[in-house]
Design a protein around this motif. Sequence first.
Motif, PDB file in Angstrom:
ATOM      1  N   GLN A  56       0.844  -1.199   0.000  1.00 46.25           N
ATOM      2  CA  GLN A  56       0.000   0.000   0.000  1.00 46.25           C
ATOM      3  C   GLN A  56       0.884   1.256   0.000  1.00 46.25           C
ATOM      4  OE1 GLN A  56      -3.207  -0.299  -0.503  1.00 46.25           O
ATOM      5  NE2 GLN A  56      -3.345  -2.492  -0.092  1.00 46.25           N
ATOM      6  N   VAL A  57       1.936   1.225   0.811  1.00 45.53           N
ATOM      7  CA  VAL A  57       2.864   2.358   0.877  1.00 45.53           C
ATOM      8  C   VAL A  57       3.609   2.509  -0.446  1.00 45.53           C
ATOM      9  CG1 VAL A  57       4.902   3.303   2.033  1.00 45.53           C
ATOM     10  CG2 VAL A  57       3.088   2.212   3.379  1.00 45.53           C
ATOM     11  N   GLN A  58       4.078   1.415  -0.999  1.00 45.65           N
ATOM     12  CA  GLN A  58       4.796   1.465  -2.274  1.00 45.65           C
ATOM     13  C   GLN A  58       3.919   2.065  -3.371  1.00 45.65           C
ATOM     14  OE1 GLN A  58       5.783  -2.696  -2.563  1.00 45.65           O
ATOM     15  NE2 GLN A  58       7.693  -2.462  -1.409  1.00 45.65           N
ATOM     16  N   ILE A  59       2.688   1.619  -3.449  1.00 46.96           N
ATOM     17  CA  ILE A  59       1.785   2.123  -4.487  1.00 46.96           C
ATOM     18  C   ILE A  59       1.461   3.594  -4.263  1.00 46.96           C
ATOM     19  CG2 ILE A  59      -0.521   1.911  -5.513  1.00 46.96           C
ATOM     20  CD1 ILE A  59      -0.313  -1.133  -4.979  1.00 46.96           C
ATOM     21  N   GLY A  67       2.616  10.153 -11.028  1.00 47.92           N
ATOM     22  CA  GLY A  67       1.580  11.095 -11.447  1.00 47.92           C
ATOM     23  C   GLY A  67       2.147  12.466 -11.735  1.00 47.92           C
ATOM     24  N   ILE A  68       2.956  12.978 -10.822  1.00 51.87           N
ATOM     25  CA  ILE A  68       3.556  14.307 -11.001  1.00 51.87           C
ATOM     26  C   ILE A  68       4.488  14.290 -12.209  1.00 51.87           C
ATOM     27  CG2 ILE A  68       5.044  16.075  -9.968  1.00 51.87           C
ATOM     28  CD1 ILE A  68       2.236  15.795  -8.635  1.00 51.87           C
ATOM     29  N   ALA A  69       5.311  13.272 -12.333  1.00 53.79           N
ATOM     30  CA  ALA A  69       6.259  13.191 -13.455  1.00 53.79           C
ATOM     31  C   ALA A  69       5.528  13.161 -14.797  1.00 53.79           C
ATOM     32  CB  ALA A  69       7.153  11.964 -13.303  1.00 53.79           C
ATOM     33  N   ARG A  70       4.465  12.391 -14.874  1.00 50.11           N
ATOM     34  CA  ARG A  70       3.729  12.317 -16.148  1.00 50.11           C
ATOM     35  C   ARG A  70       3.101  13.659 -16.503  1.00 50.11           C
ATOM     36  NH1 ARG A  70       1.973   6.800 -14.094  1.00 50.11           N
ATOM     37  NH2 ARG A  70       3.318   5.374 -15.253  1.00 50.11           N
ATOM     38  N   LEU A  71       2.581  14.353 -15.509  1.00 52.25           N
ATOM     39  CA  LEU A  71       2.022  15.682 -15.784  1.00 52.25           C
ATOM     40  C   LEU A  71       3.097  16.616 -16.316  1.00 52.25           C
ATOM     41  CD1 LEU A  71      -0.337  16.150 -12.715  1.00 52.25           C
ATOM     42  CD2 LEU A  71      -1.029  15.861 -15.118  1.00 52.25           C
ATOM     43  N   ALA A  72       4.328  16.454 -15.835  1.00 49.84           N
ATOM     44  CA  ALA A  72       5.455  17.290 -16.254  1.00 49.84           C
ATOM     45  C   ALA A  72       6.119  16.768 -17.526  1.00 49.84           C
ATOM     46  CB  ALA A  72       6.478  17.372 -15.135  1.00 49.84           C
ATOM     47  N   GLU A  73       5.625  15.685 -18.069  1.00 44.80           N
ATOM     48  CA  GLU A  73       6.207  15.035 -19.247  1.00 44.80           C
ATOM     49  C   GLU A  73       7.663  14.644 -19.019  1.00 44.80           C
ATOM     50  OE1 GLU A  73       3.910  16.417 -23.153  1.00 44.80           O
ATOM     51  OE2 GLU A  73       5.135  18.038 -22.305  1.00 44.80           O
ATOM     52  N   VAL A  74       7.903  14.058 -17.845  1.00 39.38           N
ATOM     53  CA  VAL A  74       9.228  13.575 -17.462  1.00 39.38           C
ATOM     54  C   VAL A  74       9.103  12.083 -17.206  1.00 39.38           C
ATOM     55  CG1 VAL A  74      10.962  13.690 -15.616  1.00 39.38           C
ATOM     56  CG2 VAL A  74       9.861  15.785 -16.416  1.00 39.38           C
ATOM     57  N   GLU A  75      10.122  11.341 -17.574  1.00 42.23           N
ATOM     58  CA  GLU A  75      10.121   9.905 -17.284  1.00 42.23           C
ATOM     59  C   GLU A  75      10.088   9.734 -15.764  1.00 42.23           C
ATOM     60  OE1 GLU A  75       9.853   5.994 -18.068  1.00 42.23           O
ATOM     61  OE2 GLU A  75       9.905   7.552 -19.606  1.00 42.23           O
ATOM     62  N   PRO A  76       9.099   8.988 -15.249  1.00 42.15           N
ATOM     63  CA  PRO A  76       8.970   8.858 -13.794  1.00 42.15           C
ATOM     64  C   PRO A  76      10.156   8.152 -13.151  1.00 42.15           C
ATOM     65  CG  PRO A  76       6.954   8.155 -14.891  1.00 42.15           C
ATOM     66  CD  PRO A  76       7.998   8.343 -15.962  1.00 42.15           C
ATOM     67  N   MET A  77      10.497   8.614 -11.966  1.00 40.34           N
ATOM     68  CA  MET A  77      11.526   7.969 -11.141  1.00 40.34           C
ATOM     69  C   MET A  77      11.037   6.564 -10.792  1.00 40.34           C
ATOM     70  SD  MET A  77      12.795   9.412  -7.500  1.00 40.34           S
ATOM     71  CE  MET A  77      14.010   8.607  -6.512  1.00 40.34           C
ATOM     72  N   LEU A 133      -5.181  13.729 -13.118  1.00 45.72           N
ATOM     73  CA  LEU A 133      -4.872  14.144 -11.751  1.00 45.72           C
ATOM     74  C   LEU A 133      -6.065  13.967 -10.820  1.00 45.72           C
ATOM     75  CD1 LEU A 133      -3.021  15.464  -9.639  1.00 45.72           C
ATOM     76  CD2 LEU A 133      -3.817  17.687 -10.486  1.00 45.72           C
ATOM     77  N   LEU A 134      -7.214  14.495 -11.218  1.00 51.93           N
ATOM     78  CA  LEU A 134      -8.369  14.542 -10.318  1.00 51.93           C
ATOM     79  C   LEU A 134      -9.143  13.240 -10.207  1.00 51.93           C
ATOM     80  CD1 LEU A 134      -9.789  18.059 -11.226  1.00 51.93           C
ATOM     81  CD2 LEU A 134      -8.316  17.433  -9.296  1.00 51.93           C
ATOM     82  N   HIS A 135      -9.108  12.426 -11.267  1.00 54.86           N
ATOM     83  CA  HIS A 135      -9.925  11.211 -11.267  1.00 54.86           C
ATOM     84  C   HIS A 135      -9.126   9.918 -11.195  1.00 54.86           C
ATOM     85  CE1 HIS A 135     -13.282  13.800 -12.043  1.00 54.86           C
ATOM     86  NE2 HIS A 135     -12.711  14.260 -13.137  1.00 54.86           N
ATOM     87  N   PHE A 136      -7.814  10.019 -11.268  1.00 55.59           N
ATOM     88  CA  PHE A 136      -6.982   8.814 -11.199  1.00 55.59           C
ATOM     89  C   PHE A 136      -5.905   8.932 -10.120  1.00 55.59           C
ATOM     90  CE2 PHE A 136      -3.550   5.954 -12.513  1.00 55.59           C
ATOM     91  CZ  PHE A 136      -4.248   4.769 -12.639  1.00 55.59           C
ATOM     92  N   VAL A 137      -5.027   9.926 -10.236  1.00 48.96           N
ATOM     93  CA  VAL A 137      -3.890  10.028  -9.321  1.00 48.96           C
ATOM     94  C   VAL A 137      -4.340  10.284  -7.887  1.00 48.96           C
ATOM     95  CG1 VAL A 137      -1.784  11.322  -8.744  1.00 48.96           C
ATOM     96  CG2 VAL A 137      -2.286  10.761 -11.130  1.00 48.96           C
ATOM     97  N   ILE A 138      -5.078  11.357  -7.669  1.00 46.68           N
ATOM     98  CA  ILE A 138      -5.458  11.712  -6.298  1.00 46.68           C
ATOM     99  C   ILE A 138      -6.338  10.645  -5.652  1.00 46.68           C
ATOM    100  CG2 ILE A 138      -6.726  13.396  -4.888  1.00 46.68           C
ATOM    101  CD1 ILE A 138      -5.446  15.600  -6.650  1.00 46.68           C
ATOM    102  N   PRO A 139      -7.375  10.137  -6.330  1.00 46.32           N
ATOM    103  CA  PRO A 139      -8.169   9.076  -5.677  1.00 46.32           C
ATOM    104  C   PRO A 139      -7.342   7.828  -5.353  1.00 46.32           C
ATOM    105  CG  PRO A 139      -9.388   9.988  -7.516  1.00 46.32           C
ATOM    106  CD  PRO A 139      -7.993  10.559  -7.595  1.00 46.32           C
ATOM    107  N   ASN A 140      -6.457   7.420  -6.254  1.00 50.68           N
ATOM    108  CA  ASN A 140      -5.618   6.253  -5.991  1.00 50.68           C
ATOM    109  C   ASN A 140      -4.645   6.513  -4.847  1.00 50.68           C
ATOM    110  OD1 ASN A 140      -5.764   3.724  -7.746  1.00 50.68           O
ATOM    111  ND2 ASN A 140      -6.139   5.373  -9.221  1.00 50.68           N
TER     112      ASN A 140
END
Length: 168
Positions: A56-59, A67-77, A133-140
């Motif tokens: 749960q913590v990992q996810i 989520g933040i990286a994708r919004l910034a168009e950066v390859e996620p860490m 952001l509003l319907h996938f990242v934050i709720p998850n």
Amino acid sequence: MTLSMYQTAVPVTIRALENLAHVLKKGAEHAAKKNVTDETLLQTRLIPDMLPLVKQVQIACDMATRGIARLAEVEPMSFEDNETTFEQTSSRIHRAIEYIKTFKSEQIDGSESRTIILKTRTGEMTFEGQAYLLHFVIPNLFFHCTTAYNILREAGSELGKPDFIGQA
């Protein structure tokens, strides 16, 4: 006053992860008092077909950072999913927070209509940035933070709503 994508994304994910770190610390203190090993509590589940606390913590961390990286168009860490102690799990949360703090508003603002494509086991999911952001990242993110809280609460950790929400 308009709320920007950066304001909606970055401070919210940081606060959620900081509160998760606080909840996890109280869970670790409870485990130590009760002589419960880190491994035992980190592998605890609410029900057999749910993921354990550590997952749960990992996810939650992955949801926030990716989520933040994708919004910034950066390859996620990328993080290895290899935590076996509370110390390692806490370190992951803090690394995720530090990574998120590296993003600037210029990278996130304007991403409302940016196309985000997620590749999943079952296929691709396509979003516009704001819906992502509003319907996938934050709720998850909050689902997994809440589930971690609930696992620790069920295990007997002395937690309450203020621990989950944090200080204003």
